[in-house]
Design a protein around this motif. Structure first.
Motif, PDB file in Angstrom:
ATOM      1  N   GLY A  84       1.627   0.244  -2.449  1.00  0.00           N
ATOM      2  CA  GLY A  84       1.212   0.037  -1.067  1.00  0.00           C
ATOM      3  C   GLY A  84      -0.284   0.141  -0.832  1.00  0.00           C
ATOM      4  O   GLY A  84      -1.098  -0.360  -1.605  1.00  0.00           O
ATOM      5  N   THR A 213       3.392  -4.525  -3.793  1.00  0.00           N
ATOM      6  CA  THR A 213       2.613  -4.389  -2.561  1.00  0.00           C
ATOM      7  C   THR A 213       1.190  -3.917  -2.840  1.00  0.00           C
ATOM      8  O   THR A 213       0.266  -4.250  -2.092  1.00  0.00           O
ATOM      9  CB  THR A 213       3.292  -3.393  -1.598  1.00  0.00           C
ATOM     10  OG1 THR A 213       3.499  -2.143  -2.279  1.00  0.00           O
ATOM     11  CG2 THR A 213       4.639  -3.921  -1.130  1.00  0.00           C
ATOM     12  N   ALA A 216      -0.699  -7.026  -3.596  1.00  0.00           N
ATOM     13  CA  ALA A 216      -0.944  -7.791  -2.366  1.00  0.00           C
ATOM     14  C   ALA A 216      -2.116  -7.205  -1.586  1.00  0.00           C
ATOM     15  O   ALA A 216      -3.035  -7.929  -1.168  1.00  0.00           O
ATOM     16  CB  ALA A 216       0.313  -7.808  -1.509  1.00  0.00           C
TER      17      ALA A 216
END
Length: 278
Positions: A84, A213, A216
């Motif tokens: 994340g 993630t 990303a």
């Protein structure tokens, strides 16, 4: 695109004068924007988003590639553990963001003002747009050459990145030292060889320690910060030109950006390659 842009702009500004009531600069926007709009449909129809959609792969190849990608992703997560938004404060991501920012600053600082630099050598605006194609051809050579090396020397991509940045810095500083001349133009071409060659060893690095993630967010940050160089480069060059009436110091400043990026690269802790599947 930068190599073809000058000659295309010359042609568009010449043949479209008074056509259909639009001004030449309006036609320039239409002609140069239309291929991108059309290409969007081509990409949507023909570019596969995952191995299973690749029509040129056999069923066995699709299965092998998908399993290999899943293994690499799990290996990266196991060894680096970034998930994340944690990627956004990772030192390696921040270092890569600065390196890319310095690279794009040099790319656009040169690209926007190169025709004006050539005009300072005595060329007309039309001649300058044509001559400006040559350094960008050197950029194409840099992409191909360092792309090949980055594949051959997978374990030495950090060294290749450092080399491309040094080539960039040396070419820009040399062009500033010599001053407006065709020798300086040759040095700018050599700088472009490194500036565009940066991308081949650079972009594999984030995916060596980011996945899911984290990839990303991390790659988005690198791109976002890096592309701020699209503002910084032209602004810096234009500001210095306005205050010094010369591009010499501007070239030194761009060289300083690439040299500092080389220093950050040297200090960057290179992620290890994904281990081979047992």
């Amino acid at each position: 695109s930068l190599s073809l842009g000058g000659p295309l702009s010359n042609w568009a500004m010449t043949v479209t004068h008074g056509l259909w009531g639009l001004k030449p600069w309006q036609w320039l926007f239409v002609i140069e924007g239309l291929p991108t709009v059309l290409l969007a449909g081509v990409v949507l129809k023909f570019l596969p988003g995952r191995p299973a959609e690749a029509a040129w792969l056999s069923a066995e190849e699709k299965e092998w590639l998908q399993s290999r990608l899943e293994y690499e992703a799990s290996s990266i997560r196991r060894r680096h553990g970034l998930v994340g938004l944690a990627a956004l404060r990772d030192g390696r991501v921040l270092a890569l963001s600065f390196i890319y920012f310095a690279n794009i600053t040099s790319v656009l600082g040169i690209a926007i003002f190169l025709p004006r630099i050539i005009e300072g050598m005595g060329a007309s605006a039309t001649e300058a747009n044509l001559i400006a194609t040559l350094p960008f051809l050197a950029g194409i050579a840099g992409v191909l050459f360092f792309g090949w090396l980055a594949d051959v020397w997978k374990l030495h991509r950090k060294g290749l990145l450092f080399l491309t940045l040094l080539i960039s810095a040396a070419g820009l500083a040399g062009a500033g030292y010599i001053g407006p001349s065709y020798a300086a133009l040759a040095l700018i071409a050599s700088a472009n060889f490194g500036i565009y060659g940066v991308k081949a060893p650079f972009w594999p690095l984030p995916s060596m320690f980011l996945t899911g993630t984290a990839a990303a967010g991390g790659i988005a940050l690198i791109n976002s910060v890096g592309n701020l160089g699209g503002f910084a480069g032209p602004f810096i060059v234009g500001f210095i030109r306005d205050h010094t009436h010369s591009y010499v110091i501007a070239l030194y400043v761009l060289a300083g950006f690439t040299a500092s990026a080389a220093l950050v690269t040297a200090l960057l802790k290179t992620p290890s390659m994904v281990e081979e599947e047992p």
